[in-house]
Design a protein around this motif. Structure first.
Motif, PDB file in Angstrom:
ATOM      1  N   ASN A 324      21.520   8.248  22.894  1.00  0.00           N
ATOM      2  CA  ASN A 324      22.002   8.109  21.365  1.00  0.00           C
ATOM      3  C   ASN A 324      20.757   7.408  20.577  1.00  0.00           C
ATOM      4  OD1 ASN A 324      24.500   8.981  21.734  1.00  0.00           O
ATOM      5  ND2 ASN A 324      25.695   7.143  21.863  1.00  0.00           N
ATOM      6  N   LYS A 327      18.453   9.910  19.665  1.00  0.00           N
ATOM      7  CA  LYS A 327      19.264  10.844  18.875  1.00  0.00           C
ATOM      8  C   LYS A 327      19.290  10.456  17.480  1.00  0.00           C
ATOM      9  CE  LYS A 327      23.395  12.064  19.460  1.00  0.00           C
ATOM     10  NZ  LYS A 327      24.763  13.027  19.983  1.00  0.00           N
ATOM     11  N   GLY A 390      30.623  10.001  24.353  1.00  0.00           N
ATOM     12  CA  GLY A 390      29.602   9.364  25.212  1.00  0.00           C
ATOM     13  C   GLY A 390      29.764   7.616  25.119  1.00  0.00           C
TER      14      GLY A 390
HETATM   15 MG   LIG Z   1      26.249  10.216  22.350  1.00  0.00          MG
END
Ligand SMILES: [Mg+2]
Ligand SMILES: Nc1ncnc2c1ncn2[C@@H]1O[C@H](COP(=O)(O)OP(=O)(O)O)[C@@H](O)[C@H]1O
Length: 428
Positions: A324, A327, A390
């Motif tokens: 994450n 990202k 997630g």
């Molecule tokens: Mg995620």
């Protein structure tokens, strides 16, 4: 009263007493003037007495009003009152009590209160009574009581010892509350059963979808080996990427539905934390490098590294959080820090902190993002993809491993996600 009597009355009384003492009025002939004077004083005295009478009548009336008001309050109180003798006989009852039992007050009096308690609940009554007698019960008890017409209702009974060994009992009809409680209890059981059924369905469906997906990806991989023109290679690469995304999504859903159905069991094995972290960083640094981000990692020297636990799931949480961070960060760095929170002879609580210099999360969204299928805003999916599972899975895994999760973030500046887990230490 005496102090309010006019002077003349006192004078009259004194003079009359004086006259009786010295032989009385009869023994002496009064002059006409004296008689006039005496009559006048008597009239004054009579008026005074009338005034006093009037005052007394007022006081009596006030008392009567207070008494009536008391009885109104007693009789029409929103709770039923019973006065019980030491032996449990009903000595007094208010109108509310009679109404509650659908009978008259007369029918209640001199009857044992147990006549109005359902046989199954008499045990609770006697137990409660014992506690009240011993003086160690300040709460009431819940009982089912019987009305004159044979119907029953739930009552909240509270007893208080008053004078002469008697008890003042209040009764409140709690049938509606009990019904609602029962409905809620049943609804909760049904909802839980529905959730479990839904999770089973999801688990089955995901499993059914995953098997053919694996076949599709397998075929794509075979085709990749064939000698194909560039354009078709690109199409295949696209199909493969979409297939892998789908498998990832299905795996997440499968994982979450297993957690919801309480079917996840930790897979405990011995592992070395340092090696595990080195592997993860190797895997993720490729992604970070592609975005021009710096990925760093530090493990505090006092963190025990020879551990026993579910290394696979620990790896999954770290990959989710660091993934994450990469990202949602366009420039700067992502840092993984590992610290020790606590340690005893057998276990260690370890804290993993993931800090990034990315887009950040608005304060009002920071709690929501841990819920399934939630992203910080509606444009996230368009810009960054993902499903919003997630963090949910990471949170549940950390909890399964005896830990917690949290986030601190400033929009536009970056985020710090953290989680803790409790791991067994490998024996020395
Ligand atoms: Mg995620
Ligand atoms: N490091 C981060 N920086 C900014 N936003 C984040 C970060 N990590 C998570 N989020 C926000 O939380 C949401 C949920 O994350 P997650 O559950 O991993 O789902 P997904 O990554 O599939 O969107 C993300 O969509 C994003 O909005």
């Amino acid at each position: 009263m005496t102090s309010r009597q006019p002077e003349s009355t006192l004078t009259l009384r004194q003079r009359a007493e004086e006259k009786f003492k010295t032989g009385g009025v009869t023994s002496k002939v009064l002059s006409a003037e004296e008689i006039d004077q005496l009559v006048h004083e008597l009239q004054v005295h009579q008026i005074e007495l009338e005034i006093q009478n009037e005052e007394l009548r007022h006081i009596q009336h006030d008392l009567e009003t207070v008494k009536n008001r008391y009885f109104d309050l007693y009789d029409l109180a929103p709770v039923a009152y019973l006065t019980l003798s030491g032996l449990g006989l009903i000595m007094e009852a208010n109108i509310t009590a009679a109404t509650l039992f659908r009978t008259t007050r007369k029918e209640l009096l001199n009857k044992p209160v147990t006549n109005f308690i359902l046989p199954e609940d008499q045990g609770s009554y006697y137990l409660y009574r014992k506690q009240v007698i011993e003086g160690n019960e300040s709460h009431g008890c819940e009982l089912r009581m019987v009305r004159a017409d044979g119907s029953s209702f739930w009552a909240y009974k509270h007893a208080m010892s008053v004078q002469d060994g008697e008890y003042l009992v209040t009764l409140t009809d709690i049938t509606r509350i009990k019904q609602t409680e029962e409905e809620l209890r049943r609804a909760k059981i049904e909802a839980e059963a529905a959730t479990v059924a839904k999770s089973h369905f999801l688990a089955n469906m995901s499993h059914e979808i995953r098997t053919p997906m694996n076949a599709i990806i397998g075929v794509i991989q075979l085709l990749e080996m064939a000698d194909l023109p560039q354009e078709q290679r690109e199409d295949l690469a696209m199909a493969k990427k979409a297939g892998l995304d789908l498998v990832r999504l299905i795996n997440d859903i499968l994982e979450l539905s297993k957690i919801e159905a309480h079917k996840v069991e930790l897979e405990i094995s011995r592992f070395n934390l340092k090696n595990e972290i080195a592997d993860i960083i190797k895997l993720l640094s490729l992604q970070a490098r592609e975005k021009g981000l710096e990925l760093t990692c530090s493990i505090a020297p006092d963190v025990p590294t020879a551990l026993k636990g579910d290394a696979g799931r620990l790896r999954q949480i770290i990959i989710n959080l660091v993934g994450n961070a990469i990202k949602f960060t366009h420039a700067g760095s992502v840092e993984l820090q590992i610290r020790k929170d606590a340690e005893n002879a057998d276990t260690a609580t370890i804290r993993f902190i993931v800090r990034d210099s990315g887009i950040g999360i608005a304060a009002d969204k920071q709690r929501l993002i841990f819920e399934p299928f939630t992203q910080a805003d509606s444009s996230t999916i368009r810009k960054y993809g993902g499903t919003g599972l997630g963090l949910t899975i990471s949170k549940r895994f950390a909890e399964l491993m005896g830990g917690h999760t949290g986030v601190e973030s400033t929009e536009g500046k970056g985020s710090t996600f953290w989680f803790t887990v409790m791991m067994e230490k490998q024996p020395g």
